[in-house]
Design a protein around this motif. Structure first.
Motif, short mmCIF file in Angstrom:
data_model
loop_
_atom_site.label_atom_id
_atom_site.label_comp_id
_atom_site.label_asym_id
_atom_site.label_seq_id
_atom_site.Cartn_x
_atom_site.Cartn_y
_atom_site.Cartn_z
N ALA A 1 0.83 -1.20 0.00
CA ALA A 1 0.00 0.00 0.00
C ALA A 1 0.87 1.25 0.00
CB ALA A 1 -0.91 -0.01 1.22
N LEU A 2 0.49 2.23 -0.81
CA LEU A 2 1.27 3.46 -0.88
C LEU A 2 0.93 4.37 0.29
CD1 LEU A 2 1.21 4.42 -4.67
CD2 LEU A 2 2.98 3.23 -3.38
N ASN A 3 1.96 4.79 0.98
CA ASN A 3 1.82 5.74 2.07
C ASN A 3 2.43 7.05 1.58
OD1 ASN A 3 1.97 7.28 4.36
ND2 ASN A 3 2.93 5.72 5.64
N ARG A 4 1.61 8.07 1.43
CA ARG A 4 2.08 9.34 0.87
C ARG A 4 2.48 10.34 1.94
NH1 ARG A 4 1.25 9.04 -4.37
NH2 ARG A 4 -0.31 7.55 -5.13
N THR A 5 2.56 9.91 3.18
CA THR A 5 2.91 10.84 4.25
C THR A 5 4.22 11.55 3.97
OG1 THR A 5 1.77 9.44 5.86
CG2 THR A 5 3.35 11.04 6.72
N PHE A 6 5.21 10.81 3.51
CA PHE A 6 6.54 11.38 3.25
C PHE A 6 7.08 10.76 1.98
CE2 PHE A 6 11.09 11.80 3.39
CZ PHE A 6 11.34 12.99 4.04
N ASN B 1 5.63 20.32 -1.59
CA ASN B 1 7.06 20.21 -1.86
C ASN B 1 7.64 21.62 -1.88
OD1 ASN B 1 8.96 19.83 -4.86
ND2 ASN B 1 9.61 19.14 -2.86
N GLY B 2 8.89 21.72 -1.40
CA GLY B 2 9.58 23.00 -1.47
C GLY B 2 10.01 23.53 -0.12
N GLY B 3 11.31 23.61 0.10
CA GLY B 3 11.85 24.27 1.28
C GLY B 3 11.79 23.51 2.59
N GLY C 1 0.44 14.88 2.55
CA GLY C 1 1.80 14.39 2.45
C GLY C 1 2.80 15.50 2.27
N VAL C 2 4.06 15.16 2.51
CA VAL C 2 5.17 16.10 2.35
C VAL C 2 6.22 15.43 1.46
CG1 VAL C 2 7.01 17.36 3.50
CG2 VAL C 2 4.77 17.16 4.59
N MET C 3 6.68 16.14 0.46
CA MET C 3 7.76 15.66 -0.40
C MET C 3 9.00 16.50 -0.13
SD MET C 3 7.99 15.43 -4.58
CE MET C 3 7.19 13.83 -4.73
N VAL C 4 10.11 15.82 0.13
CA VAL C 4 11.37 16.51 0.45
C VAL C 4 12.39 16.17 -0.63
CG1 VAL C 4 13.24 16.74 2.12
CG2 VAL C 4 10.88 16.49 2.91
N GLY C 5 13.11 17.20 -1.09
CA GLY C 5 14.09 17.01 -2.13
C GLY C 5 15.51 17.13 -1.64
N ARG C 6 16.07 18.33 -1.75
CA ARG C 6 17.50 18.52 -1.49
C ARG C 6 17.93 18.06 -0.11
NH1 ARG C 6 17.70 24.63 -3.14
NH2 ARG C 6 15.48 24.38 -2.76
#
Length: 341
Positions: free
Chosen positions: A20-25, A222-224, A240-245
């Motif tokens: 199951a996909l968990n989109r929290t992080f 996403n962002g910052g 959910g939160v998407m983290v990049g750098r």
């Protein structure tokens, strides 16, 4: 436990991520960064984080000579990010990706680079919501896995809230119920991709408002984001939160995701345990003719903030690229770090 013992400790079946996909992080798709080696490394630290590939163009998949859909089974849950604007090509690539076992297909409507614009995809597609809707519909017709969209809050002078909601409404009507929103607009001319990640101001409130107005949708931001504490704040408002750098430059942030954000109770893996579990993967890569720095370039930030981390970074940077460099370089980097405590 020694580094050698850690390397010989296998991953248990219970360590594998659930289907199951968990989109929290999630970890953002980042060109030249989030390749399969980084993703394997990231998965050692978090079983719950949703990982994204680098953006792959439809042309590369359909006409390129390499296998642009290759990944390690351990990377699941894993989303493929596609770049393109031809509904037929996107549908064909989505079908191939599902057959290869990907858990999600994500359409890039956020990248502002000139090369991407010249291919008529990325952020410039925000100005063509009807085309994006056609693309999403064509993709959904071919797969049973989720088709999602990653986009900005606006482009150039088209940055009103009404512009954003019109885009979301039209794409939702095509069947997309999951959006990842980079909380900056993109300038299609005059700023480099790097500057577009830093100069346009963040507008988190606009994304929060979007969730209030489209409560039926799954919306991630996403962002910052540079800490799990910030992620927790966003999760008060969003799905959910998407983290990049930060997830790349300070990768050990991933080690806290499962317990702090996803209610897991399993012990948090240590940095040394991460390296121990990575060593067999490095050995396999080397045995297949790969170079050590293909992997070590992703782990330079693992000990960030700890005594000796500079020695770790320096040793890997100076030695991992040399012909014939092997696992002994990683072991020597550990010793170099210990000698600088």
């Amino acid at each position: 436990m020694t580094l050698k013992q850690l390397s010989e400790t296998p991953l248990k079946s219970g360590d594998l991520a659930s289907a199951a996909l968990n989109r929290t992080f999630s970890v953002a798709p980042m060109l030249d960064w989030t390749d399969r080696h980084y993703r394997y490394f990231a998965r050692l630290m978090s079983k719950e984080a949703l990982l994204y590939t680098e953006m792959v163009t439809t042309g590369a998949i359909l006409y390129g000579r390499g296998d642009y859909l290759a990944y390690n089974e351990e990377e699941h849950p894993l989303a493929l990010q596609l770049g393109g604007s031809d509904p037929k090509d996107l549908a064909a690539c989505s079908r191939l990706a599902e057959a290869r076992g990907y858990d999600e297909i994500n359409l890039n409507v956020g990248c502002p680079s000139d090369r991407v614009q010249n291919g008529r995809f990325g952020a410039c597609l925000m100005a063509e919501p009807t085309l994006v809707a056609e693309c999403v519909d064509a993709m959904r017709q071919q797969v049973s896995i989720p088709v999602t969209v990653k986009t900005r809050i606006g482009i150039d002078e088209q940055d009103s809230y009404e512009f954003l909601t019109d885009f979301i409404s039209k794409v939702e009507a095509a069947g997309c119920d999951t959006f990842i929103i980079h909380a900056r607009k993109a300038w299609l001319q005059g700023l480099s991709p790097k500057e577009n990640r830093e100069i346009p101001p963040l507008d988190y409130d606009r994304v929060y408002q979007l969730k209030r107005d489209f409560s039926q949708l799954s919306i991630s931001i996403n962002g910052g984001v540079t800490s799990l504490e910030q992620a927790k704040e966003h999760l008060q408002h969003l799905d959910g939160v998407m983290v990049g750098r930060e997830a790349y430059q300070n990768p050990y942030i991933l080690a806290g995701v499962d317990t702090e954000l996803c209610n897991r109770t399993s012990p948090v893996i240590t940095r040394d345990e991460v390296i121990g579990k990575l060593l067999p993967y490095i050995g396999k890569h080397l045995a297949e003719g790969g170079r050590l720095n293909h992997i070590t370039r992703h782990i330079i930030g693992l000990y960030q903030g700890l005594p000796g981390s500079r020695a770790w970074r320096r040793y890997l940077s100076e030695n991992a690229h040399k012909p014939g460099a092997g696992i002994e370089v990683v072991e020597a980097a550990i010793k170099a770090m210990a000698g600088n405590d």
